[in-house]
Design a protein around this motif. Structure first.
Motif, PDB file in Angstrom:
ATOM      1  N   LEU A  88      -2.790   5.427 -10.758  1.00 34.18           N
ATOM      2  CA  LEU A  88      -3.423   4.573  -9.767  1.00 34.18           C
ATOM      3  C   LEU A  88      -2.517   4.313  -8.569  1.00 34.18           C
ATOM      4  O   LEU A  88      -2.962   4.317  -7.420  1.00 34.18           O
ATOM      5  CB  LEU A  88      -3.842   3.245 -10.401  1.00 34.18           C
ATOM      6  CG  LEU A  88      -5.029   3.312 -11.367  1.00 34.18           C
ATOM      7  CD1 LEU A  88      -5.242   1.969 -12.016  1.00 34.18           C
ATOM      8  CD2 LEU A  88      -6.273   3.772 -10.645  1.00 34.18           C
ATOM      9  N   TYR A  89      -1.241   4.098  -8.831  1.00 37.36           N
ATOM     10  CA  TYR A  89      -0.299   3.881  -7.736  1.00 37.36           C
ATOM     11  C   TYR A  89      -0.205   5.130  -6.852  1.00 37.36           C
ATOM     12  O   TYR A  89      -0.228   5.039  -5.625  1.00 37.36           O
ATOM     13  CB  TYR A  89       1.078   3.522  -8.293  1.00 37.36           C
ATOM     14  CG  TYR A  89       2.077   3.180  -7.234  1.00 37.36           C
ATOM     15  CD1 TYR A  89       2.092   1.942  -6.629  1.00 37.36           C
ATOM     16  CD2 TYR A  89       3.021   4.117  -6.811  1.00 37.36           C
ATOM     17  CE1 TYR A  89       3.002   1.631  -5.650  1.00 37.36           C
ATOM     18  CE2 TYR A  89       3.935   3.811  -5.829  1.00 37.36           C
ATOM     19  CZ  TYR A  89       3.932   2.566  -5.254  1.00 37.36           C
ATOM     20  OH  TYR A  89       4.829   2.267  -4.276  1.00 37.36           O
ATOM     21  N   VAL A  94      -1.793   8.210  -1.789  1.00 36.18           N
ATOM     22  CA  VAL A  94      -2.484   9.334  -1.157  1.00 36.18           C
ATOM     23  C   VAL A  94      -3.568   8.833  -0.220  1.00 36.18           C
ATOM     24  O   VAL A  94      -3.719   9.327   0.901  1.00 36.18           O
ATOM     25  CB  VAL A  94      -3.071  10.275  -2.244  1.00 36.18           C
ATOM     26  CG1 VAL A  94      -4.024  11.286  -1.636  1.00 36.18           C
ATOM     27  CG2 VAL A  94      -1.957  10.979  -2.993  1.00 36.18           C
ATOM     28  N   VAL A  95      -4.333   7.831  -0.648  1.00 37.49           N
ATOM     29  CA  VAL A  95      -5.396   7.287   0.198  1.00 37.49           C
ATOM     30  C   VAL A  95      -4.808   6.670   1.458  1.00 37.49           C
ATOM     31  O   VAL A  95      -5.332   6.865   2.565  1.00 37.49           O
ATOM     32  CB  VAL A  95      -6.237   6.257  -0.598  1.00 37.49           C
ATOM     33  CG1 VAL A  95      -7.147   5.464   0.321  1.00 37.49           C
ATOM     34  CG2 VAL A  95      -7.045   6.968  -1.663  1.00 37.49           C
ATOM     35  N   GLU A  96      -3.707   5.921   1.325  1.00 44.81           N
ATOM     36  CA  GLU A  96      -3.075   5.331   2.518  1.00 44.81           C
ATOM     37  C   GLU A  96      -2.544   6.404   3.452  1.00 44.81           C
ATOM     38  O   GLU A  96      -2.610   6.271   4.665  1.00 44.81           O
ATOM     39  CB  GLU A  96      -1.943   4.405   2.104  1.00 44.81           C
ATOM     40  CG  GLU A  96      -2.407   3.071   1.601  1.00 44.81           C
ATOM     41  CD  GLU A  96      -1.251   2.173   1.222  1.00 44.81           C
ATOM     42  OE1 GLU A  96      -0.103   2.656   1.150  1.00 44.81           O
ATOM     43  OE2 GLU A  96      -1.496   0.979   0.997  1.00 44.81           O
ATOM     44  N   ALA A 102      -8.252   1.069   4.563  1.00 43.12           N
ATOM     45  CA  ALA A 102      -8.251  -0.135   5.390  1.00 43.12           C
ATOM     46  C   ALA A 102      -9.657  -0.712   5.388  1.00 43.12           C
ATOM     47  O   ALA A 102     -10.634   0.032   5.432  1.00 43.12           O
ATOM     48  CB  ALA A 102      -7.825   0.189   6.813  1.00 43.12           C
ATOM     49  N   PRO A 103      -9.807  -2.035   5.313  1.00 41.00           N
ATOM     50  CA  PRO A 103     -11.146  -2.611   5.319  1.00 41.00           C
ATOM     51  C   PRO A 103     -11.843  -2.337   6.645  1.00 41.00           C
ATOM     52  O   PRO A 103     -11.221  -2.304   7.699  1.00 41.00           O
ATOM     53  CB  PRO A 103     -10.907  -4.103   5.110  1.00 41.00           C
ATOM     54  CG  PRO A 103      -9.480  -4.337   5.406  1.00 41.00           C
ATOM     55  CD  PRO A 103      -8.770  -3.033   5.217  1.00 41.00           C
TER      56      PRO A 103
END
Length: 157
Positions: A88-89, A94-96, A102-103
């Protein structure tokens, strides 16, 4: 193990190291033999300082821990949870890195600006520095003439 057992272990380790030392001396010379002799004395020193007993107790504790690790379902569930946490970390990183996560922001309305809040006009020339005031412009190649013209139109000198 009792004290006699540790003494026998130290003697056996020293004898094995002594055989190694003899062969090292015969094949590689005096320097290797002296280093081997130093290693030969370490098991006896460990016995006399009770370090051999301490090392045996540490090995025993590590063995008990390994047995409990292998045969305990509670420990395996902890290992699985640790693996999920690492995945998960990593996925969050990777997503960041891709710019996501970001909302979503609501579009902002443009605010009314007063004359004191307007950006400075680009038509005004930037003040020249005192060092460049007396110099003549550098010669321009034909290839860079159009780039120079664009820069002057934008107010960049």
């Amino acid at each position: 193990m009792d004290d006699v057992s540790y003494g026998a272990l130290a003697l056996a380790l020293s004898l094995v190291a002594g055989v190694y030392t003899w062969f090292a001396y015969q094949r590689r010379g005096l320097g290797a033999g002296l280093k081997g002799a130093g290693l030969t004395l370490l098991p006896i020193a460990a016995y006399l300082t009770r370090t051999l007993r301490m090392l045996a107790e540490i090995g025993d504790a590590i063995g008990d821990w390994a047995v409990r690790l292998v045969f305990s379902p509670v420990v395996w569930s902890g290992i699985v949870l640790a693996g999920i946490a690492v995945v998960l970390y990593g996925a969050g990183r990777v997503v960041e890195a891709r710019g996501g996560g970001a909302p979503a922001k609501a579009p902002e309305r443009p605010r009314q600006r007063g004359p004191e809040q307007l950006p400075p006009s680009t038509s005004t020339a930037a003040p020249t520095s005192p060092r460049r005031a007396g110099r003549s412009p550098a010669p321009v190649d034909d290839e860079f003439a159009d780039i120079e013209a664009l820069l002057k139109n934008r107010g960049i000198t």
